[in-house]
Scaffold this motif. Structure first.
Motif, PDB file in Angstrom:
ATOM      1  N   ALA A   1      -6.580   0.406  -0.316  1.00  0.00           N
ATOM      2  CA  ALA A   1      -6.098   0.105  -1.727  1.00  0.00           C
ATOM      3  C   ALA A   1      -4.796   0.603  -2.056  1.00  0.00           C
ATOM      4  O   ALA A   1      -4.022   0.439  -2.546  1.00  0.00           O
ATOM      5  CB  ALA A   1      -7.275   0.435  -2.850  1.00  0.00           C
TER       6      ALA A   1
ATOM      7  N   ARG B   1      -2.441  -7.351  -6.312  1.00  0.00           N
ATOM      8  CA  ARG B   1      -2.620  -6.215  -5.620  1.00  0.00           C
ATOM      9  C   ARG B   1      -4.077  -5.917  -5.957  1.00  0.00           C
ATOM     10  O   ARG B   1      -4.982  -6.398  -6.665  1.00  0.00           O
ATOM     11  CB  ARG B   1      -1.783  -5.179  -6.591  1.00  0.00           C
ATOM     12  CG  ARG B   1      -0.543  -5.433  -6.781  1.00  0.00           C
ATOM     13  CD  ARG B   1       0.346  -4.849  -5.589  1.00  0.00           C
ATOM     14  NE  ARG B   1       1.554  -5.601  -5.188  1.00  0.00           N
ATOM     15  CZ  ARG B   1       2.363  -5.316  -5.883  1.00  0.00           C
ATOM     16  NH1 ARG B   1       2.655  -4.385  -7.113  1.00  0.00           N
ATOM     17  NH2 ARG B   1       3.846  -5.719  -5.602  1.00  0.00           N
ATOM     18  N   HIS B   2      -4.715  -5.032  -4.881  1.00  0.00           N
ATOM     19  CA  HIS B   2      -5.917  -4.472  -4.875  1.00  0.00           C
ATOM     20  C   HIS B   2      -6.101  -3.647  -5.932  1.00  0.00           C
ATOM     21  O   HIS B   2      -5.231  -2.784  -6.373  1.00  0.00           O
ATOM     22  CB  HIS B   2      -6.399  -3.618  -3.392  1.00  0.00           C
ATOM     23  CG  HIS B   2      -6.635  -4.614  -2.330  1.00  0.00           C
ATOM     24  ND1 HIS B   2      -5.849  -4.937  -1.250  1.00  0.00           N
ATOM     25  CD2 HIS B   2      -7.945  -5.055  -2.194  1.00  0.00           C
ATOM     26  CE1 HIS B   2      -6.306  -5.916  -0.626  1.00  0.00           C
ATOM     27  NE2 HIS B   2      -7.763  -5.900  -0.795  1.00  0.00           N
ATOM     28  N   TRP B   3      -7.324  -3.431  -6.531  1.00  0.00           N
ATOM     29  CA  TRP B   3      -7.630  -2.298  -7.230  1.00  0.00           C
ATOM     30  C   TRP B   3      -9.101  -1.659  -7.140  1.00  0.00           C
ATOM     31  O   TRP B   3      -9.830  -2.415  -6.224  1.00  0.00           O
ATOM     32  CB  TRP B   3      -7.487  -2.541  -8.650  1.00  0.00           C
ATOM     33  CG  TRP B   3      -8.420  -3.440  -9.517  1.00  0.00           C
ATOM     34  CD1 TRP B   3      -9.703  -2.729 -10.237  1.00  0.00           C
ATOM     35  CD2 TRP B   3      -8.772  -4.758  -9.567  1.00  0.00           C
ATOM     36  NE1 TRP B   3     -10.290  -3.862 -10.640  1.00  0.00           N
ATOM     37  CE2 TRP B   3      -9.899  -4.966 -10.322  1.00  0.00           C
ATOM     38  CE3 TRP B   3      -8.097  -5.852  -9.177  1.00  0.00           C
ATOM     39  CZ2 TRP B   3     -10.273  -6.392 -10.559  1.00  0.00           C
ATOM     40  CZ3 TRP B   3      -8.147  -7.205  -9.306  1.00  0.00           C
ATOM     41  CH2 TRP B   3      -9.669  -7.485 -10.101  1.00  0.00           C
TER      42      TRP B   3
ATOM     43  N   LYS C   1      -9.947  -7.788  -5.443  1.00  0.00           N
ATOM     44  CA  LYS C   1      -8.609  -8.325  -5.617  1.00  0.00           C
ATOM     45  C   LYS C   1      -8.913  -9.922  -5.947  1.00  0.00           C
ATOM     46  O   LYS C   1      -9.813 -10.342  -5.635  1.00  0.00           O
ATOM     47  CB  LYS C   1      -8.120  -8.428  -4.166  1.00  0.00           C
ATOM     48  CG  LYS C   1      -6.533  -8.913  -3.978  1.00  0.00           C
ATOM     49  CD  LYS C   1      -6.263  -8.862  -2.473  1.00  0.00           C
ATOM     50  CE  LYS C   1      -4.572  -9.187  -2.539  1.00  0.00           C
ATOM     51  NZ  LYS C   1      -4.232  -9.474  -1.058  1.00  0.00           N
TER      52      LYS C   1
ATOM     53  N   SER D   1     -13.669  -2.424  -3.809  1.00  0.00           N
ATOM     54  CA  SER D   1     -12.139  -2.577  -3.633  1.00  0.00           C
ATOM     55  C   SER D   1     -12.005  -4.270  -4.123  1.00  0.00           C
ATOM     56  O   SER D   1     -12.632  -5.126  -3.387  1.00  0.00           O
ATOM     57  CB  SER D   1     -11.637  -2.349  -2.191  1.00  0.00           C
ATOM     58  OG  SER D   1     -10.375  -3.039  -1.900  1.00  0.00           O
TER      59      SER D   1
ATOM     60  N   ARG E   1      -2.768   1.138   0.204  1.00  0.00           N
ATOM     61  CA  ARG E   1      -1.605   0.525   1.030  1.00  0.00           C
ATOM     62  C   ARG E   1      -1.599   1.110   2.355  1.00  0.00           C
ATOM     63  O   ARG E   1      -0.588   1.278   3.122  1.00  0.00           O
ATOM     64  CB  ARG E   1      -0.358   0.220   0.595  1.00  0.00           C
ATOM     65  CG  ARG E   1      -0.518  -0.796  -0.355  1.00  0.00           C
ATOM     66  CD  ARG E   1       0.831  -1.393  -0.560  1.00  0.00           C
ATOM     67  NE  ARG E   1       0.554  -2.693  -1.355  1.00  0.00           N
ATOM     68  CZ  ARG E   1       1.148  -3.921  -1.044  1.00  0.00           C
ATOM     69  NH1 ARG E   1       2.005  -3.965  -0.162  1.00  0.00           N
ATOM     70  NH2 ARG E   1       1.174  -4.816  -1.626  1.00  0.00           N
TER      71      ARG E   1
ATOM     72  N   ASN F   1     -11.951   1.725   1.906  1.00  0.00           N
ATOM     73  CA  ASN F   1     -11.626   0.961   0.835  1.00  0.00           C
ATOM     74  C   ASN F   1     -10.591   1.717   0.059  1.00  0.00           C
ATOM     75  O   ASN F   1      -9.628   0.970  -0.494  1.00  0.00           O
ATOM     76  CB  ASN F   1     -12.783   0.640  -0.111  1.00  0.00           C
ATOM     77  CG  ASN F   1     -13.496  -0.428   0.340  1.00  0.00           C
ATOM     78  OD1 ASN F   1     -13.182  -1.425   0.974  1.00  0.00           O
ATOM     79  ND2 ASN F   1     -14.678  -0.397  -0.011  1.00  0.00           N
TER      80      ASN F   1
ATOM     81  N   TYR G   1      -5.773   1.277 -10.476  1.00  0.00           N
ATOM     82  CA  TYR G   1      -4.749   0.352 -10.044  1.00  0.00           C
ATOM     83  C   TYR G   1      -3.609   1.142  -9.201  1.00  0.00           C
ATOM     84  O   TYR G   1      -2.618   1.771  -9.913  1.00  0.00           O
ATOM     85  CB  TYR G   1      -4.104  -0.342 -11.085  1.00  0.00           C
ATOM     86  CG  TYR G   1      -5.195  -0.857 -11.864  1.00  0.00           C
ATOM     87  CD1 TYR G   1      -5.646  -2.446 -11.445  1.00  0.00           C
ATOM     88  CD2 TYR G   1      -5.928  -0.537 -12.933  1.00  0.00           C
ATOM     89  CE1 TYR G   1      -6.569  -3.021 -12.104  1.00  0.00           C
ATOM     90  CE2 TYR G   1      -6.944  -1.181 -13.550  1.00  0.00           C
ATOM     91  CZ  TYR G   1      -7.211  -2.353 -13.269  1.00  0.00           C
ATOM     92  OH  TYR G   1      -8.269  -2.875 -13.923  1.00  0.00           O
TER      93      TYR G   1
END
Lengths: 318, 268
Positions: free
Chosen positions: A84, B63-65, B79, B77, A86, A80, B95
């Motif tokens: 996150a 964006r994911h955080w 989004k 995780s 990338r 994960n 972030y």
């Protein structure tokens, strides 16, 4: 396998030049066909009790002795974080191309479980990811939007290595988390500064923030292969420290001539477990994509973290 | 950790705040928007203190955080837009590529009243907006608007539209009055004072609080006292007379901070 043992086996066959014959006179595919037939005949003589005995004696084939579900949770947590940041997670094949590790790096093929059909059991996922990246680049399936864009991949994969394990808690197969950043040299160590900073950010998010490891710190070491590795180290360190005061880095600029695996910079990630400092991660620059693509502008930064080793350390009863 | 707590009175160029119009004031603390850039090598860390408030979080970028709480080695995780429930632990969010979020901070227990679920079911949790508010494209509505003020106007319109349907009863109102008392009374006001003021017996008050919010009145009082005191600590440091905030002394405040967040004030 020692040369004496090999010599003894060759003597027994009455064909002292058998290895030369197999490796030089036959093509790879002919050798593969021959070995397939050899194994086919050999296995056809096995009985079920014999198979069981082989299983019991073989240190590579046993399942892992840890709580699978809890370990899977840890693995998912790590992935994960990778995703996150990338670093796109990849589910790799259990086998890689034969020579993946030893052709481009000073790794001994005898420490790798070589297999048939041009494969070897995966012994280092960063090598497999590097091959995948080189393939994506060469075939044009990945093209950078701008010259400084990086391709970031990750994996958590089970590795098999053949040397006997000497440390308690180490096993013949184990899971490693890997990060790989690929890019091109755009001058002024830009790729180097950015990629190391990103890898350290991910490791910080994994070990300090997610897994609550104590006293995470990084040690940078100079390696050959760059014109001025000391300057490289200082530039990378200064770049990271200018952004993040919470990532402790120490430098070791003593030249280490024996380590030619990494180029320019190697780093180690250290944590403290029950009062003892433990090396939990390792990484640096390698020239593998330069070799694959025959282009000295290619850059590759790799990191590996001991996911299973961390789990075992944290779950030791004493 | 270099994580930061953002306070409503800490004006930064990354934070915009607006307060609700009169009809929504009993339900909404404020609206705010965080637009803060970051890079993978220097990600943004934000800390959420334990809180009774529910948040409606509309994510304006894609964006994911990562979100994890102070003691457990688990990470989520995330989004997309979500409802964020009240939290009893310190939460840290990372972030990696910055954030752009529009948030509605509801008063305790109020978020679920607007959207048809009890806030306590989301304790220390979060859920996708579309799951608990299906057929309400709130995030789509807000994303297409050009600025913060337009988003405030639009969400007010959405909430005002729901106002006539809001269900309330005497228990909920008692809880709200008790919370208001904790919030506005001097620091040393305790649960027994509020029982006398309302008036209601402590066992009844306890029952109403746990039914409506999922927490005891004592815990809520401690949390509100801590947040008021922590704000004073941020402004004045350890020299502030913490007895005025309801603590015996500064050490008492430090112990309470550690109990509620697992950290000392200077680490927050």
């Amino acid at each position: 396998m020692s040369p004496e043992v090999i010599e003894k086996i060759l003597k027994k066959t009455g064909q002292p030049d058998l290895i030369g014959l197999l490796t030089e006179s036959l093509s790879a595919s002919e050798l593969n066909s021959l070995l397939l037939e050899v194994f086919n005949r050999s296995v056809s003589r096995y009985s079920a009790p014999e198979l069981l005995r082989n299983y019991q004696l073989n240190r590579f084939v046993k399942p892992v002795d840890l709580d699978f579900m809890r370990f899977r949770e840890l693995e998912t947590a790590v992935l994960n974080v990778f995703a996150a940041f990338r670093f796109q997670p990849q589910e790799l094949s259990p086998v890689s191309a034969l020579g993946s590790c030893s052709v481009v790096a000073p790794a001994d093929q005898k420490k790798i479980l070589s297999a048939l059909r041009g494969t070897e059991v995966l012994a280092d996922a960063t090598n497999a990811l590097a091959l995948h990246i080189a393939d994506l680049k060469q075939t044009g399936r990945w093209k950078p939007g701008d010259p400084s864009e990086q391709l970031r991949l990750s994996a958590v994969h089970r590795h098999v290595r053949t040397p006997m394990v000497v440390h308690a808690g180490h096993t013949p197969h184990f899971k490693i988390g890997c990060l790989v950043s690929a890019g091109r040299d755009t001058g002024d160590f830009r790729f180097e500064m950015q990629s190391v900073a990103e890898h350290l950010s991910v490791l910080t998010a994994v070990f300090r923030d997610t897994l609550k490891a104590e006293n995470l710190r990084f040690k940078f070491m100079t390696r050959g292969g760059y014109d001025d590795p000391v300057r490289l180290l200082e530039r990378v360190r200064d770049h990271i420290c200018s952004q993040r005061s919470d990532v402790p880095i120490t430098l070791d600029t003593e030249p280490a001539t024996s380590n030619t695996y990494y180029k320019g910079l190697q780093y180690k990630a250290l944590i403290t477990v029950r009062g003892q400092e433990i090396e939990i991660g390792d990484g640096g620059f390698v020239d593998w994509t330069q070799q694959f693509l025959q282009n000295r502008k290619e850059r590759l930064m790799t990191s590996g973290i001991g996911v299973e080793w961390f789990y075992r350390l944290m779950n030791q009863t004493t | 950790m270099k994580s930061q707590v953002i306070y409503e009175d800490e004006a930064t160029r990354y934070l915009k705040i607006a307060y609700p119009t009169a009809p929504l004031r009993p339900y909404v603390e404020y609206f705010f928007e965080v637009l803060q850039p970051a890079t993978l090598s220097n990600p943004l860390y934000l800390t959420g203190l334990p809180s009774l408030n529910g948040l409606l979080c509309v994510v304006l970028n894609d964006r994911h955080w990562l979100s994890f709480h102070s003691s457990a080695p688990t990470v989520q995780s995330l989004k997309g837009s979500r409802f964020l429930g009240p939290i009893s632990h310190l939460f840290t969010s990372i972030y990696p590529e910055g954030t752009h979020q529009f948030l509605v901070k509801f008063k305790p227990g109020m978020m679920g009243r607007f959207f048809g679920f009890p806030d306590r079911e989301l304790e220390n949790g979060q859920v996708d907006l579309s799951y608990l508010a299906p057929g309400e494209p709130i995030d789509d509505l807000l994303r297409e608007l050009p600025d913060f003020q337009s988003r405030v106007n639009r969400i007010e319109f959405v909430l005002l539209d729901k106002l006539p349907n809001l269900k309330s009863d005497y228990r909920f109102e008692l809880v709200q009055r008790a919370l208001h008392y904790f919030q506005s009374a001097p620091g040393h006001a305790g649960v027994s004072d509020v029982s006398r003021q309302l008036p209601v017996t402590y066992p009844s008050l306890y029952r109403y609080f746990t039914e409506e919010l999922g927490y005891s009145p004592k815990y809520c009082q401690r949390l509100i006292r801590f947040k008021k005191a922590y704000r004073l600590y941020k402004l004045h440091g350890s020299i502030y007379p913490f007895e005025e905030a309801g603590y015996t002394d500064f050490s008492h405040f430090v112990r309470e901070t550690r109990l509620l967040t697992t950290k000392v004030p200077s680490e927050l």
